[in-house]
Design a protein around this motif. Structure first.
Motif: not given
Ligand SMILES: Cc1ncc(COP(=O)(O)O)c(C=O)c1O
Length: 286
Positions: A142, A182, A184, A246-247
């Motif tokens: 990316r 991380e 995707a 993730s959320s």
């Molecule tokens: C690339 C990426 N990393 C990490 C996350 C996790 O982020 P969050 O915990 O704020 O949802 C996401 C969530 O969409 C993401 O798209």
């Protein structure tokens, strides 16, 4: 019927229309958030709004709305969509310009779009009902500004398709030095010798709100040793547990990497306890 918000109006999602000259459409020139809400109560909404401000700063986009204004929009959207278990997608783009040109146009207004979608109530940590993930590994291809939650997600989309084409559900990404970045659409934690590891934040990772909540919950409610720093490919491949964060998933166990089981190929006991903390305390961080 889903009700959306578009530039000051609440309307059926099917009636929300955006110009093809919107820079979000032409350039991916925008940022977004996904905020979970369960039975009408958002999780860590202020953390999401704080990150949204950082993303806006990262693309040099100013908006006239305050956090109170944005919170008001979120609350009204939740109400108008019945207040069940919802994800709220909120996107702000630079707006509609007359000409397609790379440089930022002057005097245009940002486009603010939001809508809700149903999500599953998160796990209480029971291993029998956990939603588990299989993964593949790839070199992270990316861009260099992954700390901005940009709508320009083509790199993530292509990596996700690599996982799907290999029969997996997510992809664990490693940088040129073979260090974990991380996934995707998630951040990553591993458990090794009973200790928790997650990569430090930099321009190669999104500062996940769930990652932040997880670190805070582990600090407040466990005596586990938690390390934030470089995580090698070797450590990931020999981990006893791997979690995605993730959320909308909170913590999800990874049970296979490149066709090989993680640990005994089942959700682990550290995952179970950590997800249990989300179950008990997720609303404490408003
Ligand atoms: C690339 C990426 N990393 C990490 C996350 C996790 O982020 P969050 O915990 O704020 O949802 C996401 C969530 O969409 C993401 O798209």
């Amino acid at each position: 019927m889903t009700i959306a918000y578009l530039n000051g109006q609440y309307l059926p999602l099917s009636e929300a229309k955006i110009s093809p000259m919107d820079r979000g459409f032409l350039f991916g020139d925008g940022v977004y958030e996904v905020i979970p809400s369960y039975q009408g109560k958002t999780v860590a909404a202020q953390y999401h709004l704080d990150r949204l401000r950082h993303s806006l700063e990262g693309i040099q986009l100013c908006i006239a709305l305050s956090d109170e204004d944005l919170s008001g929009i979120l609350q009204l959207l939740i109400e108008r969509n019945g207040g069940g278990d919802l994800g709220i997608y909120l996107q702000i783009t630079r707006g509609v310009a007359e000409k397609r040109q790379h440089a930022f146009p002057e005097h245009i207004s940002p486009t603010l779009f939001a809508y809700t979608f149903p999500i599953n109530a998160p796990s209480d940590g029971a291993t029998e009902t956990a939603t588990c993930f299989t993964t593949v590994t790839r070199t992270d291809g990316r861009w260099d500004r992954c700390h901005i939650k940009s709508t320009a997600l083509l790199g993530n989309v292509l990596h996700m398709m690599e996982a799907i084409n290999d029969g997996a559900e997510e992809v664990l990404l490693f940088n040129e030095s073979n260090l974990l970045t991380e996934a995707a659409a998630c951040n990553v934690f591993i458990v090794k010798d009973g200790q928790i590891y997650t990569p430090e934040l930099d321009h190669q990772k999104l500062p996940g709100v769930t990652r932040r909540l997880c670190l805070e919950l582990l600090e407040e409610h466990t005596d586990w040793r938690v390390h934030v720093g470089p995580v090698t490919r070797e450590a990931v491949m020999s981990a006893q547990e791997v979690w995605l964060s993730s959320s909308t998933k909170e913590l999800a166990p990874v049970i296979a990497i490149d066709g090989k089981p993680v640990g005994d190929g089942k959700p682990g006991r550290y995952w179970s306890q950590a997800q249990r903390l989300f179950h008990l305390y997720r609303f404490d961080k408003r």
